[in-house]
Design an enzyme around this catalytic site. Structure first.
Site, mmCIF file in Angstrom:
data_model
loop_
_atom_site.group_PDB
_atom_site.id
_atom_site.type_symbol
_atom_site.label_atom_id
_atom_site.label_comp_id
_atom_site.label_asym_id
_atom_site.label_seq_id
_atom_site.Cartn_x
_atom_site.Cartn_y
_atom_site.Cartn_z
ATOM 1 N N ASP A 202 14.575 -5.781 -34.199
ATOM 2 C CA ASP A 202 14.968 -5.656 -32.795
ATOM 3 C C ASP A 202 15.642 -6.933 -32.297
ATOM 4 O O ASP A 202 15.632 -7.964 -32.965
ATOM 5 C CB ASP A 202 13.733 -5.376 -31.933
ATOM 6 C CG ASP A 202 13.142 -4.000 -32.183
ATOM 7 O OD1 ASP A 202 13.872 -3.106 -32.650
ATOM 8 O OD2 ASP A 202 11.928 -3.821 -31.909
ATOM 9 N N TYR B 287 5.849 -9.334 -42.375
ATOM 10 C CA TYR B 287 6.265 -10.084 -41.193
ATOM 11 C C TYR B 287 5.262 -11.197 -40.906
ATOM 12 O O TYR B 287 4.088 -11.111 -41.289
ATOM 13 C CB TYR B 287 6.318 -9.179 -39.967
ATOM 14 C CG TYR B 287 7.521 -8.274 -39.872
ATOM 15 C CD1 TYR B 287 8.635 -8.643 -39.126
ATOM 16 C CD2 TYR B 287 7.536 -7.046 -40.519
ATOM 17 C CE1 TYR B 287 9.732 -7.800 -39.024
ATOM 18 C CE2 TYR B 287 8.634 -6.199 -40.433
ATOM 19 C CZ TYR B 287 9.730 -6.589 -39.676
ATOM 20 O OH TYR B 287 10.819 -5.756 -39.581
#
Length: 284
Positions: free
Chosen positions: A63, A124
């Protein structure tokens, strides 16, 4: 989207990283917004002196504001373009790309490789600090400041209840026709000597806003606003809870993408395309 390059083309794997601060995410968008995909595709077209754009397929569509250290993509190039440019492509991309995105490796991919569907996990890291003075100015674009003291042990206790295969609908932004069933393989937090708490989050795949929502829930546990069983109860309820905040994107970095051995690529691609259901949830 296929798992083999079309006749007359070569599938090329690109390993890359970027600082997401000034990007509107990975994927190209209408309206001329700056994206990572757009920058790399423009650079490829320029350095290969091509009239057409060669479209990238990526392992994880990050994003706006999210960073990547270990992103992977693939592109199918005509045989003659690859033959002409393969030896100098990496250096030419370095000269053409803006400084907030780098391609580190360009190599012919093994048969059956698909940057998205071949991946078996994505890892992540989310970085946050509760230091009273705030974030080191040199790290401000990569670390969130949380202005309440954090109990990392309580956060880890809460995280353990979220591991495994679940429907993460409570932690995902719903997308029409997309499943929210995921296998969360790792969710753990460690405080470094510098006071930065790093959350490692690894799963076979992630749905939209999943990592940032999970971190938002764990921060509420860490600062004492919720008990350690609360994130698990939210997960079990299966619906979005207004108390779960999607934390800001700048603390999040895609660190690494994992792939199976070359001979297992075809099987993994097929498995990744199957729509998942949980045991006992019925069919279709």
């Amino acid at each position: 989207m296929t798992d083999e390059a079309a006749p007359g083309t070569v599938r090329v794997r690109l390993d890359l990283s970027y600082d997401g601060t000034d990007f509107s995410g990975w994927a190209k968008q209408a309206g001329g917004r700056r994206t990572v995909q757009g920058e790399i595709e423009d650079a490829l077209r320029t350095v290969t002196r091509s009239q057409r754009t060669y479209e990238l397929t990526v392992a994880g569509r990050t994003d706006a504001g999210v960073h990547a250290r270990g992103q992977v993509a693939h592109v199918d190039l005509p045989d003659e373009v690859w033959a002409e440019h393969r030896e100098k492509l990496l250096k030419r991309l370095a000269g053409r790309l803006p400084k907030d995105v780098r391609v580190w490796s360009v190599a012919e991919a093994p048969s059956g490789f698909n940057a998205r569907f071949s991946a078996v996990w994505r890892r992540y890291a989310y970085r946050v600090t509760d230091l009273p003075g705030g974030v080191d100015p040199l790290l401000r674009g990569h670390v969130l400041w949380h202005d309440w003291p954090l109990d990392v042990d309580a956060m880890n206790a809460a995280a353990e209840r979220l591991l495994g295969e679940h429907d993460f609908a409570a932690y995902c932004k719903k997308r029409e026709g997309a499943t929210t069933i995921r296998t969360l393989q790792e969710l753990s937090l460690v405080r470094g000597d510098d006071g930065i708490v790093t959350a490692t989050v690894r799963a076979d795949a992630f749905c939209h806003n999943m990592v940032r929502s999970l971190i938002g829930a764990l921060l509420f546990v860490g600062d004492g606003h919720r008990p350690s069983d609360w994130p698990g109860k939210v997960l079990a309820a299966g619906v979005r809870d207004s108390a779960v905040h999607v934390v800001r994107p700048h603390g999040l970095t895609l660190e690494e993408v994992g792939y199976p051995a070359d001979e297992l690529l075809a099987a993994r691609n097929k498995e990744a395309r199957n729509k998942r259901t949980l045991p006992g949830s019925g069919c279709c």
